[in-house]
Structures are given as structure tokens and as C-alpha cells.
Design an enzyme around this catalytic site. Structure first.
Site, mmCIF file in Angstrom:
data_model
loop_
_atom_site.group_PDB
_atom_site.id
_atom_site.type_symbol
_atom_site.label_atom_id
_atom_site.label_comp_id
_atom_site.label_asym_id
_atom_site.label_seq_id
_atom_site.Cartn_x
_atom_site.Cartn_y
_atom_site.Cartn_z
ATOM 1 N N ASN A 475 -21.931 -40.123 56.030
ATOM 2 C CA ASN A 475 -21.985 -41.347 55.229
ATOM 3 C C ASN A 475 -20.605 -41.964 55.159
ATOM 4 O OD1 ASN A 475 -21.078 -39.191 53.587
ATOM 5 N ND2 ASN A 475 -21.426 -40.402 51.773
ATOM 6 N N ASN A 480 -25.050 -45.136 55.986
ATOM 7 C CA ASN A 480 -25.400 -43.721 55.936
ATOM 8 C C ASN A 480 -26.150 -43.372 57.211
ATOM 9 O OD1 ASN A 480 -24.352 -43.489 53.295
ATOM 10 N ND2 ASN A 480 -26.277 -44.200 52.422
ATOM 11 N N ASP A 626 -10.800 -48.495 66.386
ATOM 12 C CA ASP A 626 -10.911 -47.371 65.442
ATOM 13 C C ASP A 626 -11.113 -46.071 66.205
ATOM 14 O OD1 ASP A 626 -10.937 -46.045 63.063
ATOM 15 O OD2 ASP A 626 -12.966 -46.603 62.502
#
EC number: 2.7.10.1
Length: 867
Positions: A475, A480, A626
Site C-alpha cells: 500500500n 493499494n 522513481d
């Protein structure tokens, strides 16, 4: 982090999912949602509005009744003996001490001579709580003198709060000053008066020193004399400066009792004259006795403070119970410019108020209903306009030519995109052509966007999807991830019908999957970003080292992204879990308690797979932004897959400039931290940090550097150190990734080639690699930062003999062909047909170049010898 043992096993061809019924999306209970029609719930809206109107009526009646009760109370006199005042019950103790020996109260004590008397005409004086056009500017003098040090911390903040409440209407033309018994000098407080709403006043309040409010220790036994000297100081200040504004008010806050004052003969004899001078100077005086209830002793208090009236706001000197001020702050307010009184309404007419209630409440209710109806109409109009712009979302068969043209463009571009995906030729995808169809457009409605995707080939029927909401895989702040099962053929294989992909979690037509969904608190922007990610995953295509979307559910209220299930979870937790189970030597045994052990070769293999996946993204002009170990997923067979494309962007120019949002600071390059500019080279920097995470087994990068100091640290040359388990060759790649200039950093395909050379494809021994060099067939090795002795190992394919000089000979040129043949077989078994060709080509080129170099060197030696 989930564990492989938690995998749901399917033993039969038609397994029973009855125990998972509550997780089905076709469950009627879950399918029910609030109607999107704002007119479908008119009755419910009217009930809410009626209840709201009723609440307003009750509150208004209660407030009016309370105000009437206060207005009929009248002026307070000293003869009142009730325990309540104005509906307020006093809860403070009466006094702190019993009458002392030195206190003699004279019931015949008269008021001071020539004391002004209030005549009832409001124009005669400026009083607190009375609105007057002649009393616009005030001088508020707050004198604080406290006896008990234990209560200073609680009393001083409440005094400041009271002063703030009673002077809210004061402008910058009014002034305020504070006076204390213990000042730095005799005239320091007198000379410091501040304009309201000024920075100087804010600084004075911020630097408020509680200790100055206490009387000197020398006056501990004679507090009445301390009050006398304090009033004398105030009077001298008044004589020196005077009041140059419309009005003045002197608030005296003290926790002394009237008995403390009575015991001082000096105070008792001098107070009437002092009070008279203060009033003649233009002050109205108010004594606030903190933490005391003077209701039962008001006659005695009025006798001590001759000329002051207990709880009578229409006098020049008023004695106030501290408990009363919080319930009636309007009675003490100053700087009220209007001509109507605010504290107490004169000639209150209940019949007029009742008439206002009868007329006003229906008008207010009708206004609220009209506003609600207007908002509903506006939302519906916006929805219709959005659907008119995007006519492809309408099922209406009667469309004008412009609408038909837009629909044809949509269908044509969708078919072309699907065809390009099937042929593997969608590299030149231009996202600008999709701009008015993309989910990230602000003007598109979520409902319309969902309708557009309902018949898309990527859609999964909710009847074929089971979500195990009790099995949370991970999550985050915006999503989630749960484990689930997809029945039937997955859309990924339908879109890519030529894709020969083996899914590890497949069992009799049922596929284990990871299902990403939004949390309950997600807003509209989160939904739009989620649809943007769905669109991105569709355009991403398939690659063995990039997580693939199996399908999606475009439900406007609960959209889902179904991706591959990676049994070993994310790389970061995997590394930390196996931190103590890394075998440094071939002879080391794996401990019994470990589920598996790792070798350095396994870590190098993971690094190669990530570089391979990022090379694919770079070829598609995507920047990840990322890249970190937490966003790398591992399958059961330790296949690494790049995931989490929430920050991923299509790079249609050399640089992409971010506009904000949450970014991974410690994985960002210098230009990303400094200018918020991202490119493939910024992903290369992040890849270097990822290598540090891999070979440090999950350590946090820059653990001693705060995020706000990262840019300064990097500009000063600060970089991550070499992990203990990191080979020197890997660390060299890491250092190249951290070059300050982006153009000095390598490409992903270059790093993939270097790591390919490092991989030992034939020998399982730790630390040794077999490669070909330009100077001929030599044997290199992975060296650790603290290793001093190394040993050679065999080269893939063929046998080697040691010559007299101690060098290894790789044989003839024909041996190169044997090496490539054996390499071809090994690559096919290890990596599959798809990646075999590229790796094989790299090895064969290295071998050919080394052999040509050897021949040139040999010919040069012969020529030199002959000459």
C-alpha cells in the site's frame, strides 16, 4: 511484503470461489453505488434542506431568547446576593485567605470627592461595550500585577487572550501599552505604547515576560503597599503623557484579594484620590480579580475600592469577576464606531423578532433550495458539455457530421495503435495526437472516460476477476495492491497474440495477479491520475523485465489495474530479508533456516535485468523518475521487473520539467534537484543508487544527510561509498552514473553491455568471470575492494592451456566459432529466444575484435623481427 507460501493454490480445473464471494466485483452489494443523477434523489435533497432549515430556526430562537434574558437582567447593584449572575454560575473560590488583623472595613466609607457620576447620557463618556461615533480611537493600558507565582503560567495567557478579544475592532490609530510592577526602569513601560496591528506590538506580545508581572519579594507580606506603588507609577505615567486619543481604558489585572488591599493603610487612604485623578485624566478603570468570586463579598470590595461599582459596566470604575468576562466579551469591547450599543440592546422588541423569524426563515430556506437547484443544473450542464465534446462516449445514433468525424478519428487511431502493438512497431507513438483522448486531460469527465474504455480490448469482465481484499500485497499514499485471480484468457495475450509468454502463476486457465486499486479517500485528481496510468500501461507494451498490465477495469468509482503477480515482492524487502544469507565463496553452505541464499552472481544478474528493462523504457522515450529497489519486483524465479509508473512520463523533448508533486529526493540527480529537469540521464543516476541498494543488501542511501541538504552535498562532491559486497567493476559503473554533467553519464544499453560481460554464464564460482579482451584471450575476474589474491577461471566454450609464460591460450580462430555456438545454446536455455540474439551479438563482436587485434599484433611482431 508477501511470502510465496501465501500463494492461493488451485488444485481442480473448476475451483470453488464461494469463500471469495465477498470480494467479487459482480457482487450485487458491491455493484450498488450512488446514482450519478443529481435529480434522482430530489426527495432526499429536500429532506436534508428541510432539516437544515429547522436547525437554523431552533438556533435562532435559542440565541434570541438568550439575548432577551440578558437584556432584562438590568444593571447590577451591590445588593445582589444571588449565586448566579446573568445566567453564569461562578465556580472559583471566594478568597485565598481570611480577613487579617490589619483590615478594618468602614461601612460608612464615602466615595471620593468630585468623582464623576454617569448621568445616563451616552454622549458624556466613552464606555466599554458601547458603540459611539465619538469613541473611535482608544488608549488601552493593561496593568498586570500578580502575587502568586504558581498561577502565572495560566493567568498571563488568559489575560492576553482577553485583551485580544476586547480590542478586535481597534485600528492602527488606537494604541495599547502594558505595565508591570517589575519593569526594567521606572519609565520604560510608560514610554512604550504600540499601535494596534503593528509588528512592534506582535514582537512585544511574543517577548512577553511573565516574571515581570509578579510583585517584588520585598512586598510579599505587604501586597497592598505593592498595589499602591504600582498605581502611583501608573498615575505618574498619565501625568507625563496624558491621553491624546478619543478615550482611554485602564485594565488592572490582579490575583490579590480585597483583604490584601485593605490591610495596607497607605493604599486605603490614597486610593480615592488616585482613582479621581485617573478618571479626570480620561480613563475608565476596571479591576479584574483573577480566580475569585466576589459575589458574596461585593459590599466589602466596594468599600475597599471606594468609588468603584461591582459588575456595573456603566460606571467609571468597575469591579469585575474574572469568570464573567469569558461569557460576555461584548460588554468589555472597545473601538466600536457605530451609534448602537453592542453589549446590551435597548428596548428589545420581541414581537419584531418574532415577525422577522416568520418572514426570514422561509426566505432563507427558499434561497438555499434555489442555490442547490442551481448547483445541480450547473453540474449537469458541465457533464453534458463534456459528453458533447467527446461524442465517442455517447451511444446516440443521431450524430451530426462533425461528431461522426471525431468518432472515426478515434476508432482509426485505436485500430492503428492495436495493429502497431501486434506488429511490435509502435516506437514512433506521438502522444500529442492522443491529447484530447488521454485520461490526463483536465476537461474530461471521469464517467465519460470510463464509458470510453468499457468496450476496450484491455477490459476484464468483473465476473472473471476475484480480489482478495484480505491479502494486501502493498500500500502507498495513493493506491493499494491486493492479490487476486483472473479467469479466462488475459487481455495482454489478446492484444499481443504473437506473444509467447509463460506466466508462472497460471493454473488451468486461472492466473494469479496483483490488483491495484484506489483507497477510499481518493479524490477526483487521483482518479484522473489512475486512468492516466492505465493509458500509459496500455502503450508500454511487453518486455520480460518490465511489469506488464494483464488488463484493467474502467469502473468510474473503483477502477482497477491488473498486473503480473511477482511472488517474491519488491526487491528492497527481499534484499533486507536475505541480508545475512549471501554466500561469498563457492564452498559456503546455505543455513537451514534460510528459504534461499544468494551469491554475488545473483546480485549482478538482478542488476543486468534492471538495466535491460530500463534500456527498453529509454528506447520508448519514457522516463521513470522513481527508479529504486522498492519499485523493482521479483518473480518466483528471481526475474526482476521494473514497476510503479505513477511518476513515469513520455519525453517528447530532450528534457521534461516537473511541475510539482512528491519526488524521491535521495535518488535524484543534481539537475533534477536543482532545476526539476528529468531525462533518461536522471534515470541513469537513479540506477547508480539502485546498484548501491542491491550490493549493500538494502541499506538506505545517504543515511546521515537530510533531504534538504542533498543538493548541497552532491554539489560539494559527496557520493555514496562502495558497499562491502560490491565488486570494483560494479562500483566503477556506479561512479559513472553519478557524473555531475548528464552528458558524461553512460546510456542504459552501454551499462547493460558492461554487466553482460561481467556475468559468468558458464561457471558458478563466486567472483570469477571469463571474457575476451582486446589484447587477446585473457582471463579477468570480479575483484572485491579488500581482495588481494585472485584466481582464474575457464572461458565459455573450448579448453585452455597454460603456456610457459603463465598466460592462458584460448586456441585458434576457429575456437571463436565454437564459443559463439556454445554461447548460443546457453543463452537460449537461460534467457530465452527473445534476449538471446542481443547478448550473443555482443559476445561475438568482442571475440571477433580480440582475434583481429591479435592477428595485427602478431603480424607487427613478425615484420619487426624480419626488418
Amino acid at each position: 511484503m508477501h511470502h510465496p507460501k501465501e500463494t492461493l493454490l488451485i488444485d481442480s480445473s473448476n475451483p470453488s470461489y464461494s469463500h471469495l464471494t465477498e470480494y467479487r466485483f459482480d457482487n450485487l452489494k458491491r455493484e450498488e453505488s450512488r446514482s450519478t443523477s443529481l435529480f434522482g434523489d430530489r426527495r432526499r435533497v429536500m429532506k436534508i434542506l428541510s432539516g437544515f432549515s429547522l436547525i437554523i430556526i431552533v438556533v435562532f430562537i435559542f440565541a434570541t431568547s438568550h439575548e432577551q434574558a440578558l437584556s432584562t437582567t438590568g444593571d447590577l447593584t451591590s445588593s445582589t446576593q444571588s449565586t448566579t449572575h446573568g445566567g453564569v454560575v461562578f465556580t472559583y473560590p471566594t478568597t485565598r485567605k481570611s480577613p487579617g488583623k490589619g483590615c478594618v472595613l468602614n461601612s460608612q466609607r464615602s466615595t471620593p470627592k468630585n468623582l464623576k457620576q454617569y448621568t445616563g447620557n451616552i454622549s458624556d463618556a466613552c464606555l466599554a461595550g458601547i458603540k459611539s461615533s465619538n469613541c473611535k480611537t482608544w488608549l488601552m493600558t493593561n496593568a498586570v500585577i500578580l502575587k502568586y507565582s504558581d498561577d502565572v503560567v495560566s493567568n498571563c495567557p488568559s489575560i492576553l487572550e482577553f485583551v485580544n478579544k476586547t480590542s478586535l475592532s481597534c485600528s492602527g490609530k488606537s494604541q495599547i501599552q502594558y505595565m508591570y510592577p517589575q519593569s526594567d526602569s521606572a519609565s520604560s513601560d510608560c514610554n512604550h505604547s504600540y499601535d494596534f496591528n503593528s509588528n512592534a506590538l506582535n514582537r512585544a506580545i511574543y517577548n512577553f515576560n511573565y516574571s515581570k508581572t509578579l510583585i517584588s519579594t520585598s512586598y510579599a507580606n505587604t501586597p497592598g503597599f505593592a498595589m499602591y506603588t504600582f498605581l502611583l507609577k501608573i498615575m505618574n505615567c498619565v501625568n507625563k503623557n496624558g491621553i491624546k486619543l478619543d478615550a482611554g481604558i485602564l485594565n488592572i489585572f490582579t490575583d490579590m484579594t480585597y483583604i490584601d488591599l485593605c490591610e495596607s493603610d497607605v493604599f486605603m487612604s490614597s486610593f480615592p484620590d488616585t482613582l479621581n485623578k485617573l478618571i479626570e485624566a480620561g480613563y475608565i478603570v476596571k479591576f479584574y480579580f483573577l480566580n475569585q468570586n466576589l459575589q458574596d463579598t461585593q459590599k466589602n470590595v466596594e468599600n475597599v475600592l471606594a468609588g468603584c461599582k461591582y459588575m456595573n459596566s456603566r460606571s467609571y470604575c468597575e469591579i469585575v469577576d474574572w469568570s464573567y468576562h469569558s461569557e460576555n466579551p461584548n460588554e468589555f469591547e472597545i473601538c466600536i464606531p457605530d451609534s448602537q450599543p453592542s453589549g446590551k440592546k435597548e428596548d428589545f422588541n420581541w414581537h419584531v423578532t418574532e415577525l422577522l423569524l416568520i418572514i426570514g426563515i422561509p426566505c432563507i430556506s427558499l434561497t438555499i433550495c434555489c442555490i442547490a437547484f442551481f448547483v445541480c443544473c450547473l453540474k449537469c450542464a458541465k457533464l453534458k458539455m463534456a459528453m458533447m465534446r467527446m461524442n465517442v462516449f455517447s451511444n446516440d445514433t443521431h450524430q451530426n457530421p462533425d461528431e461522426m468525424e471525431l468518432k472515426k478519428r478515434w476508432i482509426g487511431m485505436r485500430k492503428k495503435f492495436n495493429k502497431d502493438v501486434e506488429n511490435g512497431s509502435c516506437k514512433e507513438l506521438n502522444t500529442q495526437k492522443w491529447s484530447h483522448f488521454a485520461s490526463a486531460n483536465n476537461y474530461m469527465d471521469i464517467q465519460a472516460l470510463a464509458n470510453a474504455n468499457k468496450k476496450d480490448i484491455w477490459e476484464i469482465d468483473t465476473k472473471n476477476l476475484l480480489v482478495q481484499e484480505d491479502h494486501l500485497l502493498g500500500n502507498g499514499a495513493f493506491a493499494n495492491v491486493y492479490k487476486g485471480i483472473v479467469k479466462g484468457k488475459i487481455p495482454l495475450l489478446v492484444v499481443n497474440n504473437s506473444l509467447n509468454m509463460t506466466v508462472e502463476s497460471e493454473n488451468n486457465g486461472h492466473y494469479e495477479a496483483a490488483i491495484k486499486k484506489l483507497p477510499a479517500h481518493a479524490d477526483e485528481q487521483n482518479h484522473l491520475d489512475f486512468f492516466h496510468e492505465i493509458d500509459f500501461m496500455k502503450r508500454l507494451g511487453h518486455h520480460p523485465h518490465v511489469i506488464s498490465m494483464l488488463g484493467c477495469v474502467s469502473n468510474p468509482y473503483e477502477p482497477l489495474i491488473v498486473v503480473e503477480y511477482c511472488a517474491r515482492g519488491d526487491l528492497l524487502k527481499f534484499l533486507r530479508r536475505h541480508k545475512d544469507y549471501v554466500l561469498m565463496n563457492k564452498t559456503d553452505d546455505c543455513p537451514i533456516e534460510a528459504d534461499m541464499c544468494l551469491r554475488i552472481k545473483d546480485l549482478v544478474s538482478i542488476a543486468w535485468q534492471v538495466a535491460d528493462g530500463m534500456s527498453y523504457l529509454a528506447s520508448k522515450n519514457f522516463i521513470h523518475r522513481d527508479l529504486a529497489a522498492r519499485n523493482i519486483l521479483l518473480t518466483k524465479s528471481l526475474t526482476a521487473k521494473v514497476s510503479d509508473f505513477g511518476l513515469c512520463r513520455y519525453m517528447d523533448s530532450a528534457l521534461y520539467t516537473a511541475k510539482g508533486g512528491r519526488l524521491p529526493i535521495k535518488w535524484m540527480s543534481v539537475e533534477a534537484l536543482k532545476l526539476y529537469e528529468f531525462s533518461t540521464k536522471t534515470d541513469v543516476w537513479s540506477f547508480g543508487v539502485l546498484l548501491f541498494e542491491i550490493f549493500s543488501m538494502g541499506d538506505v542511501p545517504y543515511p546521515t544527510i537530510q533531504q534538504v541538504d542533498m543538493l548541497e552535498h552532491l554539489l560539494a562532491g559527496g557520493r555514496l561509498s562502495q558497499p562491502l559486497k560490491c565488486p570494483n567493476e560494479i562500483f566503477n559503473i556506479m561512479q559513472k552514473c553519478w557524473a555531475e554533467k548528464p552528458e558524461d553519464r553512460p546510456e542504459f544499453n552501454e551499462m547493460r553491455g558492461e554487466i553482460t560481460v561481467m556475468l559468468n554464464l558458464d561457471d558458478e564460482s563466486y567472483g570469477y568471470l571469463s571474457v575476451e579482451s582486446q589484447g587477446g584471450p585473457k582471463y579477468t575476474q570480479l575483484t572485491m575492494q579488500d581482495s588481494k589474491e585472485t584466481a582464474p577461471c575457464s572461458t565459455p566454450g573450448g579448453s585452455q592451456d597454460m603456456d610457459e609464460d603463465g598466460d592462458y591460450d584460448s586456441g585458434s580462430e576457429g575456437h571463436s566459432q565454437g564459443t559463439c555456438a556454445q554461447l548460443d545454446q546457453v543463452l537460449t536455455e537461460r534467457f530465452g529466444e527473445e534476449q538471446k540474439k542481443e547478448i550473443k551479438q555482443i559476445f561475438c563482436e568482442i571475440t571477433s575484435k580480440s582475434m583481429r587485434g591479435k592477428r595485427r599484433q602478431s603480424n607487427s611482431t613478425v615484420s619487426t623481427y624480419q626488418s
